[in-house]
Write a protein that holds these residues in place. Structure first.
Motif: not given
Length: 168
Positions: A39, A41, A58, A61, A64, A67-68, A70, A101, A130-131
């Motif tokens: 998950k 990147m 990036l 999203r 992505w 992926k969760e 980066l 993000l 990430q989120s």
């Protein structure tokens, strides 16, 4: 790139995902599963301009896939810790947070101590994106489990409180 991925993966397996006596828990109980489930990147940046361009690109999203997280790696000499902190603060405010993000930074020469434990990867400058909602939900879960009980107010402010709507 291979060395970067190898170094960070080893850090996740050997430190981040292992119970730490000083902390009283695992530094990040979610990292190993993200690695196992592919998950993450991975990217590298050669300069702060590369980092900003990569972050802008990036922040979409759709790029992505599944992926969760980066993880962007940079060599230690690329940027000074204070400049990295300011750049990530700007990137968060202007690019990432408006897109849901958030970036967290780690510089090898800016030692981060949480409850007596050194948290840094140690070799690479890391920018983890990430989120923000998912990260804050994970922090809420950890809070309920007592994860932050022994953290200083300073550590909470630097790591958690600035990106959440509540104070831990």
């Amino acid at each position: 790139m291979k060395e970067f991925i190898k170094d960070v993966s080893s850090w996740i397996h050997e430190f981040v995902s292992v119970h730490n006596k000083t902390l009283g828990h695992t530094p990040c109980p979610f990292a190993k599963q993200a690695l196992i489930d592919d998950k993450i990147m991975w990217h590298t940046a050669q300069s702060i301009d590369d980092l900003e361009k990569l972050t802008i690109w990036l922040s979409n999203r759709d790029l992505w896939g599944n992926k969760e997280v980066l993880i962007i790696g940079m060599e230690e000499h690329t940027i000074k810790p204070k400049d990295l902190y300011r750049e990530i603060e700007k990137i968060n405010r202007v690019i990432l947070m408006p897109n849901g993000l958030v970036a967290l930074e780690d510089h090898p020469t800016s030692v981060e101590i949480v409850n007596g434990a050194k948290m840094n990867q140690g070799k690479w400058i890391l920018v983890l994106i990430q989120s923000i909602d998912k990260l804050n939900r994970a922090s809420e879960i950890l809070k309920k489990q007592g994860y932050y009980d022994n953290w200083s107010q300073e550590n909470l402010a630097e790591v958690v409180n600035w990106r959440t709507e509540t104070t831990f």
